[in-house]
Write an enzyme that holds these catalytic residues in place. Structure first.
Site, mmCIF file in Angstrom:
data_model
loop_
_atom_site.group_PDB
_atom_site.id
_atom_site.type_symbol
_atom_site.label_atom_id
_atom_site.label_comp_id
_atom_site.label_asym_id
_atom_site.label_seq_id
_atom_site.Cartn_x
_atom_site.Cartn_y
_atom_site.Cartn_z
ATOM 1 N N ASN A 1 -9.441 -68.103 -11.178
ATOM 2 C CA ASN A 1 -9.765 -67.269 -10.024
ATOM 3 C C ASN A 1 -8.677 -66.225 -9.826
ATOM 4 O OD1 ASN A 1 -10.148 -66.128 -7.543
ATOM 5 N ND2 ASN A 1 -10.497 -68.055 -6.447
ATOM 6 N N CYS B 1 -9.669 -63.665 -5.334
ATOM 7 C CA CYS B 1 -9.678 -63.684 -3.871
ATOM 8 C C CYS B 1 -8.823 -62.545 -3.320
ATOM 9 C CB CYS B 1 -9.137 -65.010 -3.352
ATOM 10 S SG CYS B 1 -10.377 -66.284 -3.393
ATOM 11 N N ASN C 1 -15.781 -61.088 -8.018
ATOM 12 C CA ASN C 1 -15.359 -61.801 -6.828
ATOM 13 C C ASN C 1 -15.591 -60.838 -5.668
ATOM 14 O OD1 ASN C 1 -13.972 -63.575 -4.959
ATOM 15 N ND2 ASN C 1 -13.015 -64.501 -6.759
ATOM 16 N N THR C 2 -15.101 -61.165 -4.499
ATOM 17 C CA THR C 2 -15.475 -60.384 -3.315
ATOM 18 C C THR C 2 -14.684 -59.074 -3.201
ATOM 19 O OG1 THR C 2 -13.917 -61.668 -2.033
ATOM 20 C CG2 THR C 2 -16.196 -62.421 -2.028
ATOM 21 N N CYS D 1 -46.419 -41.371 8.321
ATOM 22 C CA CYS D 1 -45.237 -41.534 9.168
ATOM 23 C C CYS D 1 -44.359 -40.289 9.136
ATOM 24 C CB CYS D 1 -44.425 -42.742 8.723
ATOM 25 S SG CYS D 1 -43.729 -42.561 7.062
ATOM 26 N N CYS E 1 -37.160 -34.656 2.970
ATOM 27 C CA CYS E 1 -37.167 -33.520 2.043
ATOM 28 C C CYS E 1 -36.881 -32.219 2.791
ATOM 29 C CB CYS E 1 -38.508 -33.450 1.318
ATOM 30 S SG CYS E 1 -38.486 -32.258 -0.045
ATOM 31 N N CYS F 1 -40.369 -28.882 -5.695
ATOM 32 C CA CYS F 1 -39.909 -30.259 -5.935
ATOM 33 C C CYS F 1 -38.962 -30.330 -7.139
ATOM 34 C CB CYS F 1 -41.100 -31.183 -6.164
ATOM 35 S SG CYS F 1 -40.614 -32.876 -6.559
ATOM 36 N N CYS G 1 -36.104 -35.292 -6.903
ATOM 37 C CA CYS G 1 -34.888 -36.047 -6.600
ATOM 38 C C CYS G 1 -35.131 -37.521 -6.307
ATOM 39 C CB CYS G 1 -34.151 -35.408 -5.429
ATOM 40 S SG CYS G 1 -34.985 -35.628 -3.853
#
Ligand SMILES: Cc1cc2nc3c(=O)[nH]c(=O)nc-3n(C[C@H](O)[C@H](O)[C@H](O)COP(=O)(O)OP(=O)(O)OC[C@H]3O[C@@H](n4cnc5c(N)ncnc54)[C@H](O)[C@@H]3O)c2cc1C
Ligand SMILES: Cc1cc2nc3c(=O)[nH]c(=O)nc-3n(C[C@H](O)[C@H](O)[C@H](O)COP(=O)(O)O)c2cc1C
Ligand code: SF4
Ligand code: SF4
Ligand code: SF4
Lengths: 442, 434
Positions: free
Chosen positions: B136, B139, B204-205, B350, B357, B380, B383
């Site tokens: 490890n 950490c 790891n984190t 919606c 855009c 267009c 993207c």
């Protein structure tokens, strides 16, 4: 003149042809992919989930919903079918509002449960549409089991036994297999011949022969079955109906709701199904609601559902009651039928109001009635049966009857659950018990 | 049915799903239940030196980032390595390995940077019968302040040195667990390889502060009015982890170094993605912490269904399949032209694509009075933003323009031939990149 809702008496063809199709279309069509993903996203994957506890067949609901959420509805279907081979029918007919969905923690949190039933349908339909049978048979054991009754209990039992490698012969008195799936369930819950398609799909396991038109007590005896097979399972449902006990009960126009529904389910063309202008249904269960709603959908002008006790005692769930009300069925409670009126043909039926203990109040009223459907419960018939407990076959453990080597399950046993899903659970569990006893002794 | 059994650097397990070293693998009780639930292997919660174990904070140790509906997207923790005595852990590991011989059991280790310390701990864990060790070096809090964990993982020389000691003092397979808190992940991977390690595991984190308490004015989780940075994990870190795995798998110098993929694995799909980018197996922590051990059942059923659909029979066939297609930007084909297409039947009107855009991309979506949204091909640039923000899956798709067609935006014919940054005539930088 064409017939319509106002045509007096009992008549077929009250509606325009397209209205029949519209009225009898799928109550809850299969969710599309987007709907299913959004619905699945709401599941919390609860630990030891209450919805599972509430499911009589213990389907691993959080797992199958997660499998839908991760784009594998076929795996979800396998999870369902492992516990409940009729998961497709149950997704359509289970009163989820009193089972899994009532127990869902999101019902507690927001009054809106995860729509488990519809997600189950999405998953099972997806796999069944592919024509895939998800299980394979164990090597043949050489053991033979007779199953009497091809309803949910009998078929679930047969499937599980076949899966374990036993050879199963199913006898059913009717022309078609499926039991009440085929002859009883409301048509808008199982459209497009789903009951028959499900039976075909279920038989894909192999090792099951169905013999229709073969009745226990008429064409075969229990002794002969015990002789010819290593075990017997009885899933004969409830073959008879309770009578009202009124004078003139066998008058034209008065009939059993289950017969009306069976005719309706078997009618090739709904335009030919006659229905009264004034219809009265007597009873308070699912059968009563189904008869009333379908009478209305066939074009009856007025449909009343009359129940002898209060609403809260009705066997039909609040959801079913609302379904009836939304279709324009009038629900009258605390009233018992006392007399049938009409000279020859049925004209009116008279009721007396009762209190909750069924004590008559002396106040009566009459409803016009061209047609009256009796839906006050079904009973077991047949004499060649194991010992009864009350009005049903007595069982202990996983469906063991008083007769050695004979098991039973479904509506013909138990304490009146009378649901498709309990019949499946009992059939499956009996099969496991039969399998254990067959492999132990031999 | 696909065969999910896994062989990672000679360590066999019933499937490629291992639990990462963390609270889920902290003790015998958990690990037995994890194996029973279906996990193929576990990396035991990191062991430290003999003697008094570390002491954790006694207030909250986790912070979280939510998506909609309180869905856990990322967890930040300030937990240390195991706070239980070494002897107890070793006894438990011995018992578990004895009872689960076919499951993988790996000892995760973290001791100070000196050869004796590593030799001693290796000899002790060898007696448990474990299948390998994971070092490890990851950490990012607490232990790093004591010169261990990511303090080691950030210095490739230490990594190489310790890996070397471990190979010298033990026959066990050695996996080096890397910290993502570094600029170029290939350097520590190379060091591990040079030191003789059999594999690397990552990530790891990630150093993180998930939120600030606006009454106490202190980072959360708050310990007596103060907070420290912690390590971030969960679905939110998956993109970072995937890239780091791919970096190692793509580098010719480390391409043959086996990788155990870690970071946000939550579903079968995440696992398949890690494996396609070069991981031989995956490790999981946050998904188990959020949903319980049972989550592995979906990973198992999903991976095997997908493998069946793809005609794959062995998990080894997945490993690295996407690596050749993971290239540098300059290798991308500039003659590949697509346009967004909105499926009007699926569209729920919606307007999110329009807002995105119109306000932030290329004003390439039109909106009619009655809310019909349509792509303007002349504008267009493909993207993908509208696709990304549309709430309906599959409603907007990117459709490739056939070679020979004229792109209405540029007025140029779409060429059939592949042409990247270095060759494309439209690009003034063509020579600069050579
Ligand atoms: C109108 C109606 C609507 C319903 N709606 C729902 C619903 O929406 N949801 C729900 O969960 N449940 C519903 N139910 C209840 C559900 O249909 C039953 O609980 C379930 O079908 C019971 O299954 P079973 O296999 O025990 O019996 P059945 O389905 O009744 O099957 C018994 C089978 O045995 C055969 N049989 C009978 N006697 C003999 C004999 N002597 N020899 C050979 N074969 C014989 C019959 O022909 C039949 O095929 C409804 C019931 C009715 C009547
Ligand atoms: C609470 C907690 C404690 C952890 N402890 C350790 C540890 O002791 N040793 C270690 O190598 N990694 C530890 N990790 C890191 C995980 O093993 C893993 O690398 C990381 O969480 C990323 O995977 P995930 O996104 O699946 O959670 C810990 C993670 C968490 C959340
Ligand atoms: S709602 Fe209750 S059971 Fe669920 S996490 Fe919170 S405290 Fe636990
Ligand atoms: S109770 Fe509701 S939220 Fe919980 S697992 Fe069941 S369906 Fe999902
Ligand atoms: S792809 Fe980009 S430029 Fe094209 S319509 Fe969508 S958001 Fe606009």
């Amino acid at each position: 003149m064409s017939r319509n809702a106002l045509t007096p008496g009992i008549a077929a063809g009250r509606l325009a042809p397209q209205d029949y199709a519209e009225n009898f279309s799928d109550l809850h069509p299969k969710l599309d992919d987007h709907e299913a993903l959004v619905a699945a996203d709401r599941c919390y994957f609860c630990h030891d989930a209450p919805c599972v506890t509430a499911c009589p067949t213990d389907i691993d609901i959080p797992l199958f919903i997660r499998q839908i959420a991760t784009g594998t509805p076929e795996a979800a279907a396998r999870t369902i079918f492992t516990q409940n081979i009729m998961g497709g029918m149950c997704a359509r007919v289970c009163p989820v509002e009193t089972l899994c969905e009532e127990a869902c923690v999101r019902e507690a949190a927001e009054g809106k449960p995860v729509i488990i039933g519809q997600l189950q349908r999405y998953a099972t339909d997806t796999l069944m549409e592919k024509g895939v049978h998800p299980f394979t048979r164990a090597p043949e054991t050489g053991k033979r089991v007779a199953v009497v009754g091809a309803g949910p209990a009998g078929l679930a039992c047969a499937h599980r036994l076949a899966m374990h490698g036993h050879d199963v012969t199913v006898f059913d008195a009717r022309e078609k297999p499926g039991g009440l799936n085929e002859y009883g369930i409301a048509s808008y819950k199982t459209v497009d011949d789903f009951a028959a398609r499900e039976v075909d799909w279920l038989l894909g396991i192999g090792g099951i022969t169905i013999e229709t038109g073969k009745a226990l007590g008429r064409d075969v005896t229990l002794d002969a079955l015990r002789e010819g097979f290593d075990a017997v399972f009885l899933g004969i449902g409830l073959g008879d109906v309770n009578a009202l006990g009124l004078e003139g009960e066998n008058r034209d126009g008065l009939r059993d709701a289950v017969d009306f529904i069976a005719d309706l389910r078997q009618a090739g063309d709904l335009e030919n199904v006659p229905i009264g202008r004034e219809v009265v249904v007597i009873g308070g269960g699912m059968t009563a609601v189904d008869a009333a709603v379908q009478a209305k959908l066939l074009g009856a002008l007025n449909v009343s559902l009359v129940y002898r006790r209060g609403r809260e005692r009705m066997n039909a769930s609040v959801y079913e009651q609302d379904l009836a009300a939304s279709h324009g069925v009038r629900i009258i409670t605390n009233a018992s039928p006392v007399a049938i009126h009409g000279n020859g043909a049925l004209r009116e039926i008279e009721f007396e109001y009762t209190d909750d203990d069924l004590t008559p109040t002396g106040q009566t009223f009459r409803l016009p009635a061209d047609q009256v459907f009796r839906a006050i419960g079904q009973t077991l018939t047949g004499d060649d049966l194991p010992r009864l407990d009350g009005r049903k076959i007595a069982v202990s453990g996983a469906g063991r009857t008083s007769v050695e080597g004979v098991w039973a399950g479904g509506d013909c046993t138990g304490d009146g659950e009378d649901l498709t899903v309990t019949a499946v659970a009992q059939g499956r569990d009996a099969a496991e018990d039969i399998h254990e006893s067959l492999t132990k002794t031999g | 049915m696909a065969d999910l059994t896994s062989d990672f650097i000679g360590i066999k397990s019933p499937n490629p799903f291992w639990l990462a070293s963390a609270p889920p693998t902290d003790k015998e009780y958990n690990v037995r239940r994890a194996f029973d639930a279906g996990w193929g292997g576990v990396v035991w919660k990191t062991l430290g030196e003999a003697g008094p174990p570390v002491v954790n904070v006694n207030g909250p140790r986790y912070g979280v980032i939510y998506g909609a509906d309180r869905r856990v997207l990322g967890i930040n923790n300030i937990e240390l390595i195991t706070d239980r005595p070494l002897e107890v852990n070793l006894e438990e590991m011995t018992r578990v390995k004895r009872d689960y011989p076919d499951h993988a059991l790996i000892a995760s280790l973290m001791v100070p940077v000196n050869e004796d310390a590593w030799r001693d701990i290796l000899h002790r864990v060898e007696d448990t019968g474990c299948d390998g060790v994971e070092l490890n070096f990851g950490c990012p809090h607490g232990m790093s302040e004591r010169g261990m964990g990511s303090a080691v993982g950030q210095v490739p020389e230490y990594i190489g040195q310790i890996a070397h000691w471990c190979k010298k003092h033990s026959d066990l397979p050695v996996i080096v667990k890397l910290t993502p808190n570094i600029t170029d992940i290939r350097k520590p991977a190379q060091a591990a390889k040079d030191g003789g390690a059999d594999a690397v595991s990552l990530i790891n984190t990630i150093n993180s502060i998930t939120s600030v308490d606006l009454d106490l004015f202190a980072p959360e989780p708050t310990i007596d009015g103060q907070g420290a940075h912690g390590g971030y994990c969960g679905p939110a870190v998956k993109p970072i982890a995937l890239n780091m795995v791919a970096e190692i798998a793509r580098d010719p110098a480390t391409a043959d170094l086996p990788i155990s993929g870690i970071g946000g694995v939550t579903t079968w799909r995440d696992a398949a993605e890690f494996m396609a980018l070069g991981a031989g197996n995956v490790q999981v922590c946050t998904a188990a912490m959020t949903y319980g051990f049972k989550i592995v059942q979906e990973m198992i059923s999903g991976l095997s269904q997908w493998m069946d659909e793809k005609g794959l029979t062995d998990t080894g066939q997945i490993v690295g399949r996407a690596v050749p297609n993971t290239v540098n930007w300059q290798d991308l084909n500039l003659n590949y032209v697509t346009k967004a297409v909105i499926d009007q039947d699926a569209c729920i009107k919606c307007g999110r694509c329009y807002a995105a855009c119109e306000d932030t991309s290329h004003q390439a979506i039109s909106m009619s009075e009655d809310r019909v949204f349509e792509v303007i091909d002349e504008e267009c640039v493909a993207c993908n933003l509208c696709v990304n923000v549309c709430p309906v899956e599959g409603c907007i798709t990117m459709e490739q323009m056939a070679p020979g067609a004229v792109d209405p935006r540029t007025g140029k014919v779409v060429e059939k031939e592949y042409a990247n940054w270095t060759t494309h005539p439209n690009n003034p930088g063509a020579c600069a990149a050579e």
